[in-house]
Design an enzyme around this catalytic site. Structure first.
Site, mmCIF file in Angstrom:
data_model
loop_
_atom_site.group_PDB
_atom_site.id
_atom_site.type_symbol
_atom_site.label_atom_id
_atom_site.label_comp_id
_atom_site.label_asym_id
_atom_site.label_seq_id
_atom_site.Cartn_x
_atom_site.Cartn_y
_atom_site.Cartn_z
ATOM 1 N N GLU A 1 -5.604 3.616 3.654
ATOM 2 C CA GLU A 1 -6.167 4.220 4.870
ATOM 3 C C GLU A 1 -7.556 4.797 4.602
ATOM 4 O O GLU A 1 -8.321 5.010 5.519
ATOM 5 C CB GLU A 1 -5.247 5.336 5.382
ATOM 6 N N ASP B 1 0.843 -1.197 0.000
ATOM 7 C CA ASP B 1 0.000 0.000 0.000
ATOM 8 C C ASP B 1 0.878 1.248 0.000
ATOM 9 O O ASP B 1 2.041 1.204 0.389
ATOM 10 C CB ASP B 1 -1.009 -0.019 1.161
HETATM 11 ZN ZN LIG Z 1 -2.883 2.411 9.000
HETATM 12 ZN ZN LIG Z 2 -1.241 0.279 7.295
#
Ligand SMILES: [Zn+2]
Ligand SMILES: [Zn+2]
EC number: 3.5.1.47
Length: 371
Positions: A127, A68
């Protein structure tokens, strides 16, 4: 001269960006990727994300590794020389390390062609608002659909060299919760002419406490936390609106449905009881992270047998991760990677030990070579 993994991590750490705004991060990674030998590589972008396919020698299957990319709206307080250059933004969840490890693996296999095809996924917006689901549904991803998938998350509490995971459920189902109440404002001295949303919200917050204690099986687990309650403008004015913000976490998909149904019923009750209008918004919802038993077992066995590795069979956590959406459709697993810092994830002082970068890359190269 090629940058070291630490150089890469620090460069990424300096430029944290929020979900779907990872422009500089994407540009920097694309430059790094373009500097590698391109013989086995194919590169595609999807929004602010990147997909890189490495053609394998045999290529009977495709193994994906997902990292990510986004940072958080946090002002960094580490005082490090490579502190965030973006005001009010910080890589406080270790996604800078996740990307660096992915790049380290990619670099290795760009020079030494792997047996199987590999797919490196740089995914934006973990997030929020959630990049995994739309990426999975994208044309770009569908064309390179992998057979199995791996991801990791840094774990502040474990020393470097520690790997922790488990079979089945690793992370909970999570959902945000926003409830807006609208009534009739008025003068504090004339309550009979108004419809007070501070009182309605107070009742609702109290009632919501009964969802977990009275509606969820005690052998199952769930959390309903209200973190914010807002309403009113002045001490002598009856509030016309109120807003409640919170989060729901459950260990099963079933309990998530049940908890939401109960919340909806309680909110309808408030609407009737207080003659007001209410609306519910679940914001970002993350599906559970469910580790495929067979694949995680193979990784656990590999990790247990390696010198310099401490393997821990951990328990499940109430944290959320949008990697769960990948695991819903592609068998694979996620694991915790120890980074040894005194501060937790999302803490402005988070300072992972960078020794973990080469450890993780070596460990995963070895593992991928067994597939
Ligand atoms: Zn996080
Ligand atoms: Zn994370």
């Amino acid at each position: 001269m090629e940058p070291s993994l630490i150089d890469v991590r620090r460069a990424l750490h300096r430029i944290p960006e929020l979900g779907f705004e990872e422009y500089k991060t994407q540009t920097y990674l694309l430059e790094l990727i373009q500097s590698l030998p391109q013989d086995f590589l194919e590169v595609k972008t999807w929004k602010t994300g990147i997909l890189v396919r490495v053609r394998g020698r045999k290529g009977e299957k495709t193994v994906a590794y997902r990292a990510d990319m986004d940072g958080l709206p946090i002002t960094e307080e580490t005082g490090l020389p490579f502190v965030s250059q973006h005001e009010g933004r910080m890589h406080a969840c270790g996604h800078d390390l996740h990307m660096t490890i992915a790049f380290g693996l990619l670099r290795h296999f760009a020079y030494l062609q792997p047996e199987t095809h590999l797919l490196f996924i740089f995914q934006p917006a973990e997030e929020g608002p959630g990049g995994a689901k739309p990426m999975l549904d994208s044309e770009e991803f569908r064309m390179w659909w992998p057979d199995e998938i791996i991801a990791l998350h840094i774990a502040p509490e474990y020393p470097v060299g520690t790997i922790a995971t488990r079979k089945g459920l690793l992370f909970a189902n999570t959902s945000e919760l926003f409830i807006d109440l609208k009534g009739q404002g008025g003068h504090a001295a004339y309550p009979h002419l108004a419809n007070d949303m501070v009182v309605a919200a107070s009742h609702l917050v109290t009632q919501l406490q009964s969802v977990v204690s009275r509606n969820v099986d005690p052998l199952d687990s769930a959390v309903v936390t209200i973190g914010v309650i807002k309403g009113g403008t002045k001490q002598n004015i009856i509030a016309e609106t109120a807003r409640i913000e919170g989060t729901i976490r459950t260990l099963s998909i079933e309990s998530m449905k049940k908890v939401k149904k109960r919340i909806e019923a309680l909110v309808s009750g408030i609407e009737i009881g207080f003659s007001c209008q209410a609306s519910i918004d679940y914001g970002s919802n993350y599906c559970q992270v469910w580790n495929d038993e067979e694949r995680v077992a193979r990784f656990m066995e590999y990790s247990q047998g390696r010198e310099g590795v401490t393997f821990i069979e951990c328990s499940e956590a109430m944290t959320g991760e949008d990697f769960g959406y990948f695991l819903e459709e592609i068998p694979g697993f996620m694991f915790w990677l120890g980074v040894d810092t005194n501060y937790g994830l999302h803490d402005a002082r988070l300072n992972p030990n960078e020794d973990v970068l080469s450890f993780a890359v070596q460990h995963l190269i070895g593992y991928i070579e067994t597939l």
